[in-house]
Design an enzyme around this catalytic site. Sequence first.
Site, PDB file in Angstrom:
ATOM      1  N   HIS A 116       3.628  -2.169   3.385  1.00 26.76           N
ATOM      2  CA  HIS A 116       3.651  -0.808   2.861  1.00 26.76           C
ATOM      3  C   HIS A 116       4.943  -0.525   2.104  1.00 26.76           C
ATOM      4  O   HIS A 116       6.007  -1.012   2.471  1.00 26.76           O
ATOM      5  CB  HIS A 116       3.485   0.212   3.998  1.00 26.76           C
ATOM      6  CG  HIS A 116       2.141   0.151   4.655  1.00 26.76           C
ATOM      7  ND1 HIS A 116       1.847  -0.746   5.655  1.00 26.76           N
ATOM      8  CD2 HIS A 116       0.997   0.854   4.429  1.00 26.76           C
ATOM      9  CE1 HIS A 116       0.585  -0.589   6.028  1.00 26.76           C
ATOM     10  NE2 HIS A 116       0.051   0.375   5.303  1.00 26.76           N
ATOM     11  N   HIS A 136      -4.762  10.240  -0.254  1.00 26.75           N
ATOM     12  CA  HIS A 136      -4.604   9.540   1.026  1.00 26.75           C
ATOM     13  C   HIS A 136      -4.970  10.449   2.205  1.00 26.75           C
ATOM     14  O   HIS A 136      -4.541  10.231   3.335  1.00 26.75           O
ATOM     15  CB  HIS A 136      -3.183   9.009   1.197  1.00 26.75           C
ATOM     16  CG  HIS A 136      -3.111   7.757   2.017  1.00 26.75           C
ATOM     17  ND1 HIS A 136      -2.576   7.715   3.280  1.00 26.75           N
ATOM     18  CD2 HIS A 136      -3.517   6.482   1.764  1.00 26.75           C
ATOM     19  CE1 HIS A 136      -2.646   6.487   3.771  1.00 26.75           C
ATOM     20  NE2 HIS A 136      -3.211   5.713   2.861  1.00 26.75           N
ATOM     21  N   HIS A 176      -5.524   2.831  -4.550  1.00 20.63           N
ATOM     22  CA  HIS A 176      -5.670   2.972  -3.097  1.00 20.63           C
ATOM     23  C   HIS A 176      -6.296   4.337  -2.826  1.00 20.63           C
ATOM     24  O   HIS A 176      -7.397   4.423  -2.295  1.00 20.63           O
ATOM     25  CB  HIS A 176      -4.310   2.836  -2.409  1.00 20.63           C
ATOM     26  CG  HIS A 176      -4.380   2.720  -0.923  1.00 20.63           C
ATOM     27  ND1 HIS A 176      -5.365   2.020  -0.266  1.00 20.63           N
ATOM     28  CD2 HIS A 176      -3.576   3.214   0.055  1.00 20.63           C
ATOM     29  CE1 HIS A 176      -5.170   2.085   1.043  1.00 20.63           C
ATOM     30  NE2 HIS A 176      -4.090   2.815   1.267  1.00 20.63           N
ATOM     31  N   ASP A 200       0.817  -1.212   0.000  1.00 22.18           N
ATOM     32  CA  ASP A 200       0.000   0.000   0.000  1.00 22.18           C
ATOM     33  C   ASP A 200       0.853   1.265   0.000  1.00 22.18           C
ATOM     34  O   ASP A 200       2.005   1.260   0.454  1.00 22.18           O
ATOM     35  CB  ASP A 200      -0.895   0.034   1.247  1.00 22.18           C
ATOM     36  CG  ASP A 200      -2.112  -0.854   1.117  1.00 22.18           C
ATOM     37  OD1 ASP A 200      -2.142  -1.701   0.205  1.00 22.18           O
ATOM     38  OD2 ASP A 200      -3.033  -0.714   1.959  1.00 22.18           O
ATOM     39  N   ASP A 201       0.253   2.342  -0.493  1.00 21.60           N
ATOM     40  CA  ASP A 201       0.690   3.733  -0.303  1.00 21.60           C
ATOM     41  C   ASP A 201       1.749   4.228  -1.278  1.00 21.60           C
ATOM     42  O   ASP A 201       1.933   5.437  -1.403  1.00 21.60           O
ATOM     43  CB  ASP A 201       1.177   3.990   1.126  1.00 21.60           C
ATOM     44  CG  ASP A 201       0.082   3.832   2.151  1.00 21.60           C
ATOM     45  OD1 ASP A 201      -1.079   3.651   1.745  1.00 21.60           O
ATOM     46  OD2 ASP A 201       0.376   3.868   3.352  1.00 21.60           O
TER      47      ASP A 201
END
Length: 305
Positions: free
Chosen positions: A264, A164, A160, A108-109
Site C-alpha cells: 500500500h 474507496h 482501484h 494500492d490506495d
Amino acid sequence: MIFIFIVVLMAAGIFSGCSTKESSLRQESESQQLKQDGRENGTADKETDTRKETETESETVAVPERLSPGKNEVLQVPSKPEGDKKADSASAPDGNKDNQKIVYLTFDDGPCSTTPKLLDVLDKYQVKATFFVTAQFMSEDDLVEQIKNISDRGHRVAVHSYSHDYKQIYSSVDAFMADYNKMDQLIQKATGTPSKIFRFPGGSNTGYNEAIRTDLIRRVKDEGLIYYDWNAYDGDCDGYKGDDLIKRAVKESTYTKRSILLMHNIPGKDTVIESLPEIIRQLKEAGYSFELIDENTDPIQFAKG
C-alpha cells in the site's frame, strides 16, 4: 480519555484504508470459508510458515494461509504444482516465460504525499511497478499531476476506486461502474489512455460485493476490463513493519515462480517505502525479475463470477 483514544483509533482506521475492523472481518470470513470447505485446522499464526492447500478441479497449490489485507475472504487461487510447466491463469508466467521467476509489485490506495519518495526508490533500483489508484488523498488537479508523474516514470497506472467507500461502491453494479468510470476518467486525463485493468477494493471476493458479485463480474467482463487480485502480501495493513514486513513480503513472493505482491502507498505507511530496497535486493538475489501488469498478464483472481 479512553473515549478520546477510541475515537482517534477509529479515525485512523477510516482514513488509512487499513482498519482493525477490516482485519476482524477478514479473519471471520476466512474461518467461515475454511469450515465450509472442511479444512478448518485452527487459526494460522502470522509468524509461522503455515500454508493451506487450495484445490480446484484436480490441481492443487500450496499458498500462504493469510494473504488478504482487508475485507476479502479466503484465497481461492487455482494453480499448477510447481513442477508442472503448463501455464494456467493463476500460476504460470505470461507467454513463454515458464522458467522465469517474476514478481509484479503492486501498490494500492495512493497516490499520496509520499508517492514521489516511493517513485525515487523504484527509480534508484530500476524497478517498475503497477499502481492501483484512488482519489482519497489529493485534489483532482494534484491527483492528475501525480498520476502523470507515475506514468511518465515508466510505471502502470490502473483503477482501484475513486472513493474507496466499500458500502457505496458495492451497493449496486451501477454504483460500482460509476465509481470506476470516475477514477478512469482522471487516469485518461493524466495519461491519455483508459485503464482497462483494475483491482477490486478488498479483492474480488470481498464480503461487501457478495450480493452483486456474479452480476458485477459479468458486467466488468462485458466492458472488456480485467481484474487482478494477488498471491503475496507484505502485511503492512496488519501491522507488519521493518524486518517483519521484509521477511513476509519476500517469503510470500517466493512461494511460486510468479507472484503479484500487494503493498500500500498511503499516509502513515512509510515503512513500506523504507523496506522496499531490501525486499527488491532479496528478491533479485533469489533470481526474480520485476515486471508491470498489463492486459496480457495472466490474472490471479479470487472470484471468477
